[in-house]
Write a protein that holds these residues in place. Structure first.
Motif, PDB file in Angstrom:
ATOM      1  N   THR A 132      34.338  49.179  37.115  1.00 58.03           N
ATOM      2  CA  THR A 132      33.617  47.992  36.629  1.00 58.03           C
ATOM      3  C   THR A 132      34.529  46.769  36.628  1.00 58.03           C
ATOM      4  N   THR A 133      35.848  46.983  36.479  1.00 53.00           N
ATOM      5  CA  THR A 133      36.774  45.832  36.472  1.00 53.00           C
ATOM      6  C   THR A 133      36.643  45.029  37.761  1.00 53.00           C
ATOM      7  N   GLU A 143      25.658  39.564  38.997  1.00 51.57           N
ATOM      8  CA  GLU A 143      25.877  40.498  37.897  1.00 51.57           C
ATOM      9  C   GLU A 143      26.553  41.772  38.399  1.00 51.57           C
ATOM     10  N   ALA A 144      27.436  42.351  37.580  1.00 52.73           N
ATOM     11  CA  ALA A 144      28.042  43.644  37.910  1.00 52.73           C
ATOM     12  C   ALA A 144      27.118  44.753  37.430  1.00 52.73           C
ATOM     13  N   SER A 172      31.885  37.626  38.264  1.00 54.46           N
ATOM     14  CA  SER A 172      32.147  36.445  37.426  1.00 54.46           C
ATOM     15  C   SER A 172      32.538  35.228  38.265  1.00 54.46           C
ATOM     16  N   GLU A 227      33.144  43.355  37.988  1.00 53.13           N
ATOM     17  CA  GLU A 227      33.004  42.216  37.067  1.00 53.13           C
ATOM     18  C   GLU A 227      33.847  41.029  37.531  1.00 53.13           C
TER      19      GLU A 227
END
Ligand SMILES: NC(=O)c1ccc[n+]([C@@H]2O[C@H](COP(=O)([O-])OP(=O)(O)OC[C@H]3O[C@@H](n4cnc5c(N)ncnc54)[C@H](OP(=O)(O)O)[C@@H]3O)[C@@H](O)[C@H]2O)c1
Length: 299
Positions: A41-42, A55-56, A49, A45
């Protein structure tokens, strides 16, 4: 079927070096990026961003939400990601690998998706690459019409140009790219490493050789072949080439056959440039061929 890349919402699976740069370049070019997934997810995201309205989410969410999905995961993961995802009719699924066949997306195709390959002929070192490196480059496109035309338009939108690639030519095309990029880098590294053999160190070698490399690349672009080629091969300087072979054989034996092979490949270019007599060419060819046989016998 909807192959319209401009009106559809676009998603990315794989937020690494290429995925991040391509996603941002597409957003700059006016495309509508809404969703990104990655292994972690890092990464997802971080990319999401940097793009307004993006959106992630999970991989399946990207497939469910987006009409067009770019699979920018490593080549070794494309098949598994495509197979583990539920696709729907009319969707577009694209991979960006230079070497992988289009058939690696067959599972998406069986799910009703249009499939394509879109390979930017560029090198991407990290996920923070500027979208500008997507400009003025070739994009190899493989897809059935009408997706092919859409991907060709995308190449133009990104400031580059499309080249149509037939399935049977893909590997040769990719070998050409690797030779001009990774193998060129290796040749520069090996050349710089020779400086360690005369006490200067390869860092000093690299710093000192880089202006020469840049001038050579600039000369290729401005003057082209054969004019750009210089050196003892072009002058027919057999004695100097003999001394290079002797020195390399004694002090850098692993590099000597590479040098001899490349010098042999340079001879037709040197001949085209003029200034190399038939006799000198023959002498150089014999010298270089013999040096390779000697190397082979020593193994
Ligand atoms: N790099 C280049 O110069 C270049 C040039 C042209 C084409 N390409 C092509 O571009 C594609 C991507 O290469 P890359 O260099 O960008 O690789 P990369 O930097 O390693 O990035 C790959 C990304 O995919 C994610 N990922 C890995 N396995 C995954 C999985 N199972 N599910 C979801 N996400 C996954 C990774 O996630 P995490 O970050 O979350 O770990 C990473 O963000 C390849 O097909 C490659 O051939 C690369």
């Amino acid at each position: 079927m909807n192959a319209d890349l401009r009106s559809g919402s676009i998603g990315f699976v794989g937020a690494g070096a290429l995925g991040s740069t391509l996603a941002r370049a597409m957003q700059h070019a006016g495309h509508h990026l809404t969703s990104v997934a990655s292994r972690t997810t890092t990464s997802a995201e971080r990319l999401a961003s940097s793009i307004d309205g993006c959106e992630a989410v999970t991989v399946q969410d990207v497939a469910d939400r987006c009409g067009v999905v770019f699979l920018t995961v490593p080549d070794s993961a494309i098949l598994d990601v495509a197979s583990a995802t539920q696709w729907r009719s009319g969707q577009v699924v694209i991979h960006c690998s230079g070497a992988s066949p289009l058939s690696i997306l067959d599972s998406a195709n069986r799910g009703g998706a249009l499939i394509g390959a879109f390979h930017p002929l560029q090198t991407f070192g990290g996920s923070d690459g500027s979208p500008n490196i997507m400009r003025d480059i070739a994009y190899a496109v493989e897809a059935e019409s009408p997706l092919r035309e859409e991907l060709e338009t995308l190449a133009n939108d990104l400031g580059g140009w499309p080249i149509a690639l037939a399935a049977e030519d893909r590997i040769l095309y990719h070998a050409s790219a690797i030779a001009a990029c990774g193998l060129l880098a290796t040749l520069v590294k090996l050349s710089a490493d020779l400086w360690s053999d005369f006490g200067q160190g390869s860092d000093a070698g690299l710093r000192s050789l880089l202006p020469l490399v840049r001038s050579t690349l600039d000369g290729i672009e401005r003057r082209g072949f054969p004019e750009v080629l210089t050196g003892p091969m072009v002058r027919g300087d057999v004695a100097t080439m003999q001394s290079h072979i002797n020195a390399l054989a004694a002090r850098a034996p692993a590099f000597q056959p590479i040098y001899s092979h490349l010098a042999l490949a340079s001879l037709p270019i040197a001949r085209d440039k003029g200034g190399l007599s038939a006799k000198e060419e023959q002498q150089l060819r014999e010298l270089l061929t013999n040096s390779l046989q000697t190397t082979g016998n020593e193994k």
